[in-house]
Motif scaffolding. Structure first.
Motif, mmCIF file in Angstrom:
data_model
loop_
_atom_site.group_PDB
_atom_site.id
_atom_site.type_symbol
_atom_site.label_atom_id
_atom_site.label_comp_id
_atom_site.label_asym_id
_atom_site.label_seq_id
_atom_site.Cartn_x
_atom_site.Cartn_y
_atom_site.Cartn_z
ATOM 1 N N ARG A 1 0.841 -1.196 0.000
ATOM 2 C CA ARG A 1 0.000 0.000 0.000
ATOM 3 C C ARG A 1 0.877 1.248 0.000
ATOM 4 N N PRO A 2 0.510 2.253 -0.803
ATOM 5 C CA PRO A 2 1.297 3.490 -0.831
ATOM 6 C C PRO A 2 1.321 4.156 0.541
ATOM 7 N N ALA A 3 2.436 4.802 0.863
ATOM 8 C CA ALA A 3 2.598 5.407 2.183
ATOM 9 C C ALA A 3 1.520 6.433 2.482
ATOM 10 N N GLU A 4 1.116 7.220 1.475
ATOM 11 C CA GLU A 4 0.098 8.234 1.726
ATOM 12 C C GLU A 4 -1.262 7.615 2.043
ATOM 13 N N VAL A 5 -1.552 6.457 1.423
ATOM 14 C CA VAL A 5 -2.800 5.753 1.727
ATOM 15 C C VAL A 5 -2.759 5.192 3.146
ATOM 16 N N VAL A 6 -1.614 4.638 3.532
ATOM 17 C CA VAL A 6 -1.446 4.120 4.888
ATOM 18 C C VAL A 6 -1.665 5.233 5.903
ATOM 19 N N ASP A 7 -1.123 6.412 5.626
ATOM 20 C CA ASP A 7 -1.306 7.549 6.536
ATOM 21 C C ASP A 7 -2.772 7.899 6.700
#
Length: 282
Positions: A227-233
């Motif tokens: 999962r992309p880091a921005e989505v995880v955030d």
């Protein structure tokens, strides 16, 4: 009728968990349905549905001819990227004579929502706080290890059955009378993850353990899964600091449909087979 889709079949689109419910509910109301997907061969929709290939990021591929009502998305893909072609899609819909449109909210005001609410269409924005079907991400862990690993045991969510999302969308599109409104959609109760796990345990007939992760553990696991880091955030931030609308139960489903919203316990019984060892993934 027309239904658009995005990449993320687990959450939205004509071939996703909620999208299939919209399609089925429209069929149940006696409507002709056109479903747009990037891959018609993999749609697995009912035979009476007109399935056409198109891409919401390329408005010229979307056939609005003969369509009276549209259900539209605000995301462009599984990475939650915003669909920026909303203004062009809305303009095409207006020019084709579409009368009604529903928009599935993605958690923030989007270009699609801006375009729809400024249009001449009879619009309704649907804001489900959380999908019960998101619990399917636990299925493999439950089948293999008999456990659910999640952070923030205290966090509660008024999650809604995807079937109720579909039923509300279909009712609004077919019956009208909901123009210019924004509807928050919830289930009948606000549940923590341990309470959801308890309902799944009851549904499958065996104990499922809840293992509380730290936020750092959850983040590392999600990143390792690609999962992309921005989505995880975004996902972790939502769970960590749940806004009031995320856990506050509202009566919209019953107000629109004339029946109570479906419970998570019912959802768990409907999908119990997905959490049992040896079960398939579809």
């Amino acid at each position: 009728m027309f239904y658009g889709r995005c990449h993320d079949g687990s959450r939205c689109g004509a071939t996703g968990n909620a999208g299939r419910q919209v399609v089925n509910e429209l069929l149940a109301l006696g409507q002709r349905v056109r479903a747009v997907t990037r891959n018609a061969a993999e749609s697995h929709l009912p035979a009476q549905v007109e399935v056409v290939e198109g891409d919401l990021t390329r408005p010229e591929t979307i056939p609005f001819d003969g369509v009276t009502a549209v259900h539209m998305l605000t995301n462009a893909g599984a990475d939650y990227a915003e669909l920026l072609s909303g203004p062009d899609l809305v303009k095409q819909a207006e020019e084709a004579g579409v009368r009604r449109i529903t928009v599935l909210w993605s958690g923030h005001r989007s270009a699609m929502e801006e375009a729809v609410t400024a249009s001449s269409l009879e619009w309704t924005v649907l804001r489900p706080v959380d999908f019960m079907s998101n619990a399917l991400v636990w299925a493999e862990s439950v089948r293999v290890k008999g456990e659910v690993r999640e952070p923030f045991a205290y966090a509660r969510s008024a999650l809604v059955h995807e079937g109720d999302i579909g039923a509300v969308a279909a009712a609004v599109l077919v019956r009208g009378g909901h123009g210019g409104r924004t509807y928050t959609l919830t289930g009948p109760e606000s549940l923590s993850v341990p309470e959801q796990v308890a309902a799944l345990s009851a549904a499958v007939g065996r104990e499922i353990r809840y293992v509380e992760q730290s936020e750092a553990e959850a983040r590392a696991e999600m990143l390792a899964a690609g999962r992309p880091a921005e989505v995880v955030d975004v996902l972790l931030g939502w769970k960590r600091d749940m806004p009031a609308e995320g856990y506050t139960v509202v009566s919209t489903v019953e107000d629109v449909l004339g029946r109570p919203a479906r419970s998570f316990a019912l959802w768990a019984r409907e999908h119990a087979g997905r959490f049992i060892s040896g079960a398939g993934t579809r």
